[in-house]
Design a protein around this motif. Structure first.
Motif, PDB file in Angstrom:
ATOM      1  N   SER B  78       0.782  -1.169  -0.050  1.00 41.83           N
ATOM      2  CA  SER B  78       0.007  -0.190  -0.008  1.00 41.83           C
ATOM      3  C   SER B  78       0.812   1.265   0.022  1.00 41.83           C
ATOM      4  O   SER B  78       0.497   2.300   0.346  1.00 41.83           O
ATOM      5  CB  SER B  78      -1.075  -0.052   1.309  1.00 41.83           C
ATOM      6  N   VAL B 112      -5.966  -4.033 -11.292  1.00 38.90           N
ATOM      7  CA  VAL B 112      -7.526  -3.544 -10.868  1.00 38.90           C
ATOM      8  C   VAL B 112      -8.344  -3.633 -12.354  1.00 38.90           C
ATOM      9  O   VAL B 112      -7.964  -2.956 -13.286  1.00 38.90           O
ATOM     10  CB  VAL B 112      -7.693  -2.516 -10.192  1.00 38.90           C
ATOM     11  N   ILE B 128     -10.245  10.428  -3.472  1.00 41.35           N
ATOM     12  CA  ILE B 128      -8.858  10.321  -3.113  1.00 41.35           C
ATOM     13  C   ILE B 128      -8.659   8.788  -3.032  1.00 41.35           C
ATOM     14  O   ILE B 128      -7.668   8.297  -3.293  1.00 41.35           O
ATOM     15  CB  ILE B 128      -8.684  10.813  -1.560  1.00 41.35           C
ATOM     16  N   ALA B 129      -9.578   7.913  -2.630  1.00 44.21           N
ATOM     17  CA  ALA B 129      -9.412   6.195  -2.610  1.00 44.21           C
ATOM     18  C   ALA B 129      -9.226   5.833  -4.222  1.00 44.21           C
ATOM     19  O   ALA B 129      -8.464   4.928  -4.437  1.00 44.21           O
ATOM     20  CB  ALA B 129     -10.737   5.730  -1.772  1.00 44.21           C
ATOM     21  N   LEU B 130     -10.283   6.496  -4.880  1.00 42.65           N
ATOM     22  CA  LEU B 130     -10.357   5.929  -6.204  1.00 42.65           C
ATOM     23  C   LEU B 130      -9.103   6.307  -7.185  1.00 42.65           C
ATOM     24  O   LEU B 130      -8.469   5.383  -7.869  1.00 42.65           O
ATOM     25  CB  LEU B 130     -11.423   6.438  -7.012  1.00 42.65           C
ATOM     26  N   ILE B 131      -8.750   7.489  -7.099  1.00 43.12           N
ATOM     27  CA  ILE B 131      -7.758   8.018  -8.016  1.00 43.12           C
ATOM     28  C   ILE B 131      -6.392   7.388  -7.349  1.00 43.12           C
ATOM     29  O   ILE B 131      -5.422   7.060  -8.123  1.00 43.12           O
ATOM     30  CB  ILE B 131      -7.620   9.702  -7.979  1.00 43.12           C
ATOM     31  N   SER B 132      -6.175   7.369  -6.176  1.00 40.65           N
ATOM     32  CA  SER B 132      -4.782   6.604  -5.579  1.00 40.65           C
ATOM     33  C   SER B 132      -4.820   5.286  -6.128  1.00 40.65           C
ATOM     34  O   SER B 132      -3.651   4.678  -6.391  1.00 40.65           O
ATOM     35  CB  SER B 132      -4.684   6.897  -4.213  1.00 40.65           C
ATOM     36  N   ASN B 133      -5.834   4.472  -5.927  1.00 42.39           N
ATOM     37  CA  ASN B 133      -5.990   3.209  -6.339  1.00 42.39           C
ATOM     38  C   ASN B 133      -5.515   2.857  -7.829  1.00 42.39           C
ATOM     39  O   ASN B 133      -4.625   2.185  -8.032  1.00 42.39           O
ATOM     40  CB  ASN B 133      -7.164   2.598  -5.887  1.00 42.39           C
ATOM     41  N   ARG B 135      -4.135   5.019  -9.692  1.00 36.98           N
ATOM     42  CA  ARG B 135      -2.906   5.549 -10.262  1.00 36.98           C
ATOM     43  C   ARG B 135      -1.776   4.664  -9.958  1.00 36.98           C
ATOM     44  O   ARG B 135      -0.953   4.188 -10.627  1.00 36.98           O
ATOM     45  CB  ARG B 135      -2.495   6.966  -9.347  1.00 36.98           C
ATOM     46  N   LYS B 136      -2.004   3.797  -8.717  1.00 40.63           N
ATOM     47  CA  LYS B 136      -0.843   2.905  -8.230  1.00 40.63           C
ATOM     48  C   LYS B 136      -1.063   1.775  -8.898  1.00 40.63           C
ATOM     49  O   LYS B 136       0.117   0.860  -9.570  1.00 40.63           O
ATOM     50  CB  LYS B 136      -1.111   2.602  -6.787  1.00 40.63           C
ATOM     51  N   LEU B 137      -2.083   1.149  -9.458  1.00 37.28           N
ATOM     52  CA  LEU B 137      -2.521  -0.270  -9.948  1.00 37.28           C
ATOM     53  C   LEU B 137      -2.978  -0.415 -11.423  1.00 37.28           C
ATOM     54  O   LEU B 137      -3.065  -1.468 -11.660  1.00 37.28           O
ATOM     55  CB  LEU B 137      -3.603  -0.814  -8.912  1.00 37.28           C
TER      56      LEU B 137
END
Ligand code: SF4
Ligand code: SF4
Lengths: 301, 139
Positions: B78, B112, B128-133, B135-137
């Motif tokens: 994470s 994802v 914030i949850a959606l964009i970071s997820n 962006r990372k995955l």
């Protein structure tokens, strides 16, 4: 004369975390700081691109930093500091700033792809978090402004990850942070220490690995409940979502967990400062109002 | 089987050297510094969900083995930087995880799938949850 500083809200502060913004603006004002919203800001990207060859993901945060320089030259703010509230915005903007200033090659590439903007990198923009600013203003000044001490309220501070890590970027000692504790004491409340105050809540894995985020968040919540905390306080809308909003789901997996309200630190400040119309408690889930009324920190509805 | 694995360990071919160099280049980390103390793995809040512990990922990359690319670990991480502040050798393990993810993402693999997220949940998630997820995955 109040100090006028540039302020970057970030996306979630305008939607799910409006209570964070409302209470932060009011509390800052009461401390003599006027937060001036950056004109034409855009999403920072929420996470820093760690790959060393990355240029593309710098564009969004750097555009915001350019806006700070522009706001400064228009004379609307004092200095080039940029105040953030969200932990992820703080971290992303801060790291983008460092990544541009220390890497000439990246600066050159960015200038090529951002030709419509003035170049960035030479100036004195400094990204800071509101907690840092309040510490600078001084705990004594905070104490003096308190009109309704939160006496008898037991608060467990939760730092999350990105205010403290990685090395060199944290606003406090990564292993033994105390900034939240000092604030809580200054407001007259009682600190409840929890071992996992800086352990990850599951962060963005909450989107597609809900059970993992639930388990991590549960461990944090349970420590706070076992420490007999009345509320948890934090500084990040994603932590708030995982620890607060998702408590119902977490209780589905761990029925032994008692509900515990989660408040942004700025909401605690606004409460203690008597700024009752700017706390935004109706947006918090679980609802902290019954408890706060019972303890006498809120007028009866 | 065991023999096959160990032979792979000691056969340090050109492909191993270039894989390790690629990870070092992308992460900006000197993988050789790791002396396998395990501090990263012991501090990792997500180790329970991982098929390879963070210290093991680092060891395999040291040996030039690309097994971590097909691990769950790199997608479970994470990016909390707990390992980074603990490593006595100053390695930013989170950046190594990102380098490994990036190698896969640049091969058009993404962990994802938007379609797999419940539409109801998609609506309730904060940006914030959606964009970071994503962006990372995914990006
Ligand atoms: S950054 Fe990733 S590997 Fe390191 S401790 Fe956090 S979850 Fe574990
Ligand atoms: S903490 Fe650092 S030195 Fe220790 S095993 Fe992990 S990467 Fe290696």
């Amino acid at each position: 004369m109040s100090l006028r500083l540039a302020y970057y809200p970030g996306c979630t502060l305008k939607t799910n975390a409006r209570n964070y913004e409302i209470s932060a603006l009011a509390s800052s004002k009461a401390l003599g700081i006027e937060l001036i919203e950056l004109p034409r800001w855009n999403c920072c990207g929420t996470v820093h691109a760690l790959a060393k060859d990355d240029v593309m993901h710098y564009i969004a945060p750097v555009r915001n930093l350019i806006r700070v320089e522009q706001l400064k030259s228009s004379g609307l703010v004092d200095g080039e500091r940029l105040v953030t509230l969200c932990e992820m915005c703080y971290n992303t903007l801060k790291r983008a700033d460092i990544g541009v200033k220390e890497d000439q090659e990246r600066r050159r590439k960015l200038r090529e792809v951002m030709e419509e903007e003035p170049p960035y990198g030479g100036g004195g923009v400094e990204v800071i978090h509101l907690l840092q600013l309040i510490r600078e203003v001084g705990w004594e000044r905070v104490k003096k402004r308190v009109v309704r001490p939160l006496k008898g309220l037991r608060v467990a501070p939760y730092y999350g990850c990105l205010l403290l890590r990685p090395r060199g970027l944290g606003i406090d000692d990564a292993n033994n942070p105390t900034i939240f504790e000092r604030l809580i004491e200054s407001l007259g409340a009682e600190v409840v220490g929890i071992p996992f105050k800086a352990k990850c809540c599951g962060s963005y894995q909450t989107v597609h690995m809900g059970h993992v985020a639930s388990e991590l968040s549960y461990r944090i919540l349970r420590q706070a409940v076992e420490g007999k905390a009345d509320v948890i306080t934090l500084a990040c809308p994603l932590c708030e979502y995982n620890l607060g909003e998702r408590q119902g789901e977490i209780r589905g997996l761990f029925p032994d967990l008692k509900y515990i309200p989660v408040l942004y630190f700025t909401q605690l400040i606004a409460l203690a400062f008597g700024l009752e119309d700017s706390v935004g408690l109706e947006m918090n889930n679980p609802d902290p109002r019954p408890l706060l009324r019972m303890k006498g920190f809120l007028r009866e509805a | 089987m065991a023999l096959g694995v160990s032979r792979q360990y000691y056969k340090h071919g050109a492909e191993n050297i270039s894989f390790k160099a690629r990870v070092e280049e992308l992460s900006g980390q000197n993988i050789n510094l790791c002396y396998q103390c395990g501090a990263c793995s012991s501090g990792c809040p997500l180790s329970k969900e991982m098929d390879l512990l963070p210290s093991k990922v680092i060891r395999l990359v040291q040996l030039g083995r690309d097994d971590p690319l097909s691990s769950r670990t790199i997608w479970v991480c994470s990016t909390c930087f707990e390992c980074e502040v603990r490593c006595p050798r100053g390695i930013d393990i989170a950046s190594v995880m990102e380098a490994l993810r990036q190698i896969m993402l640049r091969r058009k693999y993404s962990d994802v799938k938007l379609e797999s997220i419940d539409p109801e949940k998609l609506r309730s998630l904060p940006q914030i949850a959606l964009i970071s997820n994503l962006r990372k995955l995914m990006a």
